[in-house]
Design a protein around this motif. Structure first.
Motif, PDB file in Angstrom:
ATOM      1  N   LYS A  83      -6.543 118.326  58.802  1.00 42.36           N
ATOM      2  CA  LYS A  83      -6.711 117.219  57.862  1.00 42.36           C
ATOM      3  C   LYS A  83      -6.012 117.479  56.535  1.00 42.36           C
ATOM      4  N   GLU A  84      -5.700 118.756  56.231  1.00 40.04           N
ATOM      5  CA  GLU A  84      -4.982 119.029  54.988  1.00 40.04           C
ATOM      6  C   GLU A  84      -3.587 118.410  55.020  1.00 40.04           C
ATOM      7  N   SER A  85      -3.023 118.278  56.209  1.00 43.01           N
ATOM      8  CA  SER A  85      -1.698 117.655  56.304  1.00 43.01           C
ATOM      9  C   SER A  85      -1.741 116.222  55.790  1.00 43.01           C
ATOM     10  N   TYR A  86      -2.879 115.547  55.967  1.00 36.78           N
ATOM     11  CA  TYR A  86      -2.991 114.167  55.498  1.00 36.78           C
ATOM     12  C   TYR A  86      -3.138 114.112  53.976  1.00 36.78           C
ATOM     13  N   VAL A  87      -3.687 115.165  53.382  1.00 31.92           N
ATOM     14  CA  VAL A  87      -3.784 115.214  51.919  1.00 31.92           C
ATOM     15  C   VAL A  87      -2.384 115.262  51.305  1.00 31.92           C
ATOM     16  N   TRP A  88      -1.543 116.155  51.831  1.00 28.23           N
ATOM     17  CA  TRP A  88      -0.177 116.270  51.315  1.00 28.23           C
ATOM     18  C   TRP A  88       0.638 115.016  51.615  1.00 28.23           C
ATOM     19  N   ALA A  89       0.438 114.434  52.779  1.00 23.91           N
ATOM     20  CA  ALA A  89       1.151 113.200  53.123  1.00 23.91           C
ATOM     21  C   ALA A  89       0.703 112.054  52.217  1.00 23.91           C
ATOM     22  N   LEU A  90      -0.578 112.037  51.835  1.00 24.65           N
ATOM     23  CA  LEU A  90      -1.073 111.009  50.916  1.00 24.65           C
ATOM     24  C   LEU A  90      -0.445 111.189  49.535  1.00 24.65           C
ATOM     25  N   THR A 116       2.355 101.896  50.320  1.00 26.54           N
ATOM     26  CA  THR A 116       1.023 101.369  50.635  1.00 26.54           C
ATOM     27  C   THR A 116       0.687 101.570  52.103  1.00 26.54           C
ATOM     28  N   THR A 117       1.663 101.328  52.986  1.00 32.63           N
ATOM     29  CA  THR A 117       1.439 101.507  54.423  1.00 32.63           C
ATOM     30  C   THR A 117       1.103 102.955  54.750  1.00 32.63           C
ATOM     31  N   LEU A 118       1.853 103.889  54.196  1.00 29.72           N
ATOM     32  CA  LEU A 118       1.616 105.307  54.470  1.00 29.72           C
ATOM     33  C   LEU A 118       0.301 105.784  53.853  1.00 29.72           C
ATOM     34  N   ALA A 119      -0.001 105.306  52.649  1.00 28.23           N
ATOM     35  CA  ALA A 119      -1.251 105.707  52.001  1.00 28.23           C
ATOM     36  C   ALA A 119      -2.449 105.242  52.821  1.00 28.23           C
ATOM     37  N   TYR A 120      -2.411 104.003  53.295  1.00 28.42           N
ATOM     38  CA  TYR A 120      -3.517 103.472  54.099  1.00 28.42           C
ATOM     39  C   TYR A 120      -3.708 104.293  55.374  1.00 28.42           C
ATOM     40  N   SER A 121      -2.598 104.645  56.031  1.00 27.35           N
ATOM     41  CA  SER A 121      -2.677 105.410  57.270  1.00 27.35           C
ATOM     42  C   SER A 121      -3.289 106.784  57.036  1.00 27.35           C
ATOM     43  N   ASN A 122      -2.874 107.452  55.965  1.00 23.90           N
ATOM     44  CA  ASN A 122      -3.395 108.795  55.682  1.00 23.90           C
ATOM     45  C   ASN A 122      -4.845 108.772  55.236  1.00 23.90           C
ATOM     46  N   VAL A 123      -5.229 107.765  54.463  1.00 23.74           N
ATOM     47  CA  VAL A 123      -6.633 107.647  54.056  1.00 23.74           C
ATOM     48  C   VAL A 123      -7.524 107.439  55.279  1.00 23.74           C
ATOM     49  N   SER A 124      -7.071 106.591  56.209  1.00 22.74           N
ATOM     50  CA  SER A 124      -7.841 106.338  57.432  1.00 22.74           C
ATOM     51  C   SER A 124      -8.052 107.628  58.221  1.00 22.74           C
ATOM     52  N   LEU A 179      -7.919 110.733  56.983  1.00 20.72           N
ATOM     53  CA  LEU A 179      -8.750 111.641  56.204  1.00 20.72           C
ATOM     54  C   LEU A 179     -10.234 111.309  56.357  1.00 20.72           C
ATOM     55  N   VAL A 180     -10.544 110.037  56.394  1.00 19.59           N
ATOM     56  CA  VAL A 180     -11.930 109.607  56.562  1.00 19.59           C
ATOM     57  C   VAL A 180     -12.458 110.026  57.925  1.00 19.59           C
ATOM     58  N   GLY A 181     -11.600 110.006  58.943  1.00 18.40           N
ATOM     59  CA  GLY A 181     -12.014 110.416  60.285  1.00 18.40           C
ATOM     60  C   GLY A 181     -11.802 109.303  61.291  1.00 18.40           C
ATOM     61  N   ARG A 182     -10.539 109.079  61.681  1.00 17.62           N
ATOM     62  CA  ARG A 182     -10.209 107.977  62.573  1.00 17.62           C
ATOM     63  C   ARG A 182     -10.392 108.378  64.025  1.00 17.62           C
ATOM     64  N   ALA A 183     -10.839 107.416  64.838  1.00 17.05           N
ATOM     65  CA  ALA A 183     -10.974 107.651  66.268  1.00 17.05           C
ATOM     66  C   ALA A 183      -9.597 107.635  66.934  1.00 17.05           C
ATOM     67  N   MET A 193     -12.550 111.862  67.248  1.00 14.35           N
ATOM     68  CA  MET A 193     -12.009 111.909  65.892  1.00 14.35           C
ATOM     69  C   MET A 193     -10.743 112.757  65.863  1.00 14.35           C
ATOM     70  N   GLN A 194      -9.742 112.267  65.123  1.00 15.76           N
ATOM     71  CA  GLN A 194      -8.527 113.026  64.897  1.00 15.76           C
ATOM     72  C   GLN A 194      -8.793 114.068  63.816  1.00 15.76           C
ATOM     73  N   LEU A 195      -8.749 115.337  64.192  1.00 19.86           N
ATOM     74  CA  LEU A 195      -8.919 116.415  63.224  1.00 19.86           C
ATOM     75  C   LEU A 195      -7.603 116.797  62.571  1.00 19.86           C
ATOM     76  N   GLY A 196      -6.513 116.377  63.162  1.00 19.91           N
ATOM     77  CA  GLY A 196      -5.176 116.675  62.670  1.00 19.91           C
ATOM     78  C   GLY A 196      -4.168 116.022  63.587  1.00 19.91           C
ATOM     79  N   PRO A 197      -2.882 116.153  63.287  1.00 17.87           N
ATOM     80  CA  PRO A 197      -1.856 115.528  64.132  1.00 17.87           C
ATOM     81  C   PRO A 197      -1.934 115.939  65.593  1.00 17.87           C
ATOM     82  N   ASP A 198      -2.371 117.171  65.866  1.00 17.67           N
ATOM     83  CA  ASP A 198      -2.409 117.668  67.242  1.00 17.67           C
ATOM     84  C   ASP A 198      -3.810 118.038  67.713  1.00 17.67           C
ATOM     85  N   ASP A 199      -4.836 117.722  66.930  1.00 19.14           N
ATOM     86  CA  ASP A 199      -6.198 118.157  67.258  1.00 19.14           C
ATOM     87  C   ASP A 199      -7.138 116.960  67.342  1.00 19.14           C
ATOM     88  N   VAL A 200      -7.821 116.859  68.491  1.00 18.90           N
ATOM     89  CA  VAL A 200      -8.784 115.782  68.713  1.00 18.90           C
ATOM     90  C   VAL A 200     -10.133 116.389  69.082  1.00 18.90           C
TER      91      VAL A 200
END
Length: 328
Positions: free
Chosen positions: A78-85, A213-221, A223-227, A255-262
């Protein structure tokens, strides 16, 4: 090892895009200073923002790939989403903010541009370089979409690898921005009115705003914990219900824990005659099936649960998570 190739490819895509953007940023800045064009200067800032974004995305890939440890048992995905955000926010503030404000200033002041030839040469060269970078991103998107048996468009919409999504969107926006800058510079040269140059700069800023805006929305989703996407969720459900001792799935959460982890967690109603050993064997078999078919699934937790009153014997009930991503 199954995840190493896509991850390495994402790093390569980001590095190529970063190198291209850095070279283009320098060329655009020189051309913008020589011509005085607001659109060219906005494009220069656009490329600087993209270069910084690639650096942040590279950090996202490296830091997010660190292995799990006692303090972070599920890893650092999930840290990858912080940097991407942060990368998306930088594009929003630096790229879009400068382009819009500089465009407005140009319209109000109406400063005359200088040498136009430098702008046209840099725009043409930049278009060629950005096309090469985009072509690499497109190849990765197509390859990954085939891997997940979906279309490139749906892959981009639902992928948890926001780095390749960011490179694709930014390179696409860069090509559109170059065309806008070329039109703005050409109209200003033909009419002698800097209004068109300023309008082009504003449009480039709005384009960057949409991407950010598109990328920020995707990363926030994420980070929150998307299915996981709907189709993958249904495949997981089918694998679990196919186990011999499973009667029903009461609740299935992913839940997506990261780009490669579910992560997969389920409340499972086992057959009444199933012994403790049977349940343990079923849990091991579930993990083997799911991780074998879907390498991205890293954690599988099954919670045996009692039959629901009036459940109808072998009838299956699966909780609808609500708000899950579009099916792929």
């Amino acid at each position: 090892m199954a995840e190493a190739a896509p991850r390495t490819e994402s790093v390569g895509t980001v590095v190529v895009a970063g190198a291209a953007n850095l070279a283009i940023a320098v060329a655009k800045l020189i051309a913008g200073l020589l011509s005085g064009s607001a659109a060219m200067l906005s494009e220069a800032v656009h490329s600087v923002a993209d270069t910084t974004t690639e650096v942040l995305l590279y950090a996202a890939l490296r830091r997010g790939a660190r292995p799990a440890d006692p303090r972070h048992p599920f890893g650092y995905g999930k840290e990858s989403y912080v940097w991407a955000l942060l990368a998306a926010l930088f594009t929003f503030v630096a790229g879009a903010g400068f382009a819009v404000t500089h465009g407005v200033t140009t319209i109000l002041v109406h400063e005359h541009s200088g040498d136009y030839l430098a702008s046209y040469v840099v725009l043409a060269v930049s278009f060629g370089i950005e096309s090469v970078s985009l072509a690499r991103a497109v190849r990765q998107v197509r390859r990954e979409s085939r891997r997940w048996r979906t279309t490139p468009r749906r892959f981009l919409r639902t992928t948890a690898d926001t780095t390749v999504k960011a490179v694709f969107l930014e390179d696409s926006a860069a090509l559109v921005g170059l065309l806008l800058a070329a039109v703005g510079v050409a109209l200003s040269q033909l009419t002698g009115d800097e209004l068109y140059d300023g309008i082009a700069s504003i449009l480039i800023g709005l384009l960057l705003l949409v991407v950010a805006t598109t990328l920020a929305y995707s990363n926030v989703s994420l980070l929150v914990g998307r299915a996981v996407p709907g189709r993958l969720r249904r495949e997981i459900e089918d694998e679990l219900t196919d186990l011999p001792t499973v009667r029903r799935i009461d609740t299935l959460l992913t839940m997506q824990l990261g780009p490669d982890d579910v992560l997969v967690a389920a409340k499972v109603d086992f057959a009444d005659e199933a012994t403790g050993a049977d349940i343990e064997a079923a849990a091991d078999e579930a993990e083997r099936r799911l991780t074998g078919r879907h390498p991205g699934i890293r954690y599988v937790f099954l919670d045996p649960t009692r039959s629901r009153p009036g459940s109808g014997g072998d009838a299956r009930f699966t909780q609808d998570p609500g708000g899950s991503p579009p099916t792929t």
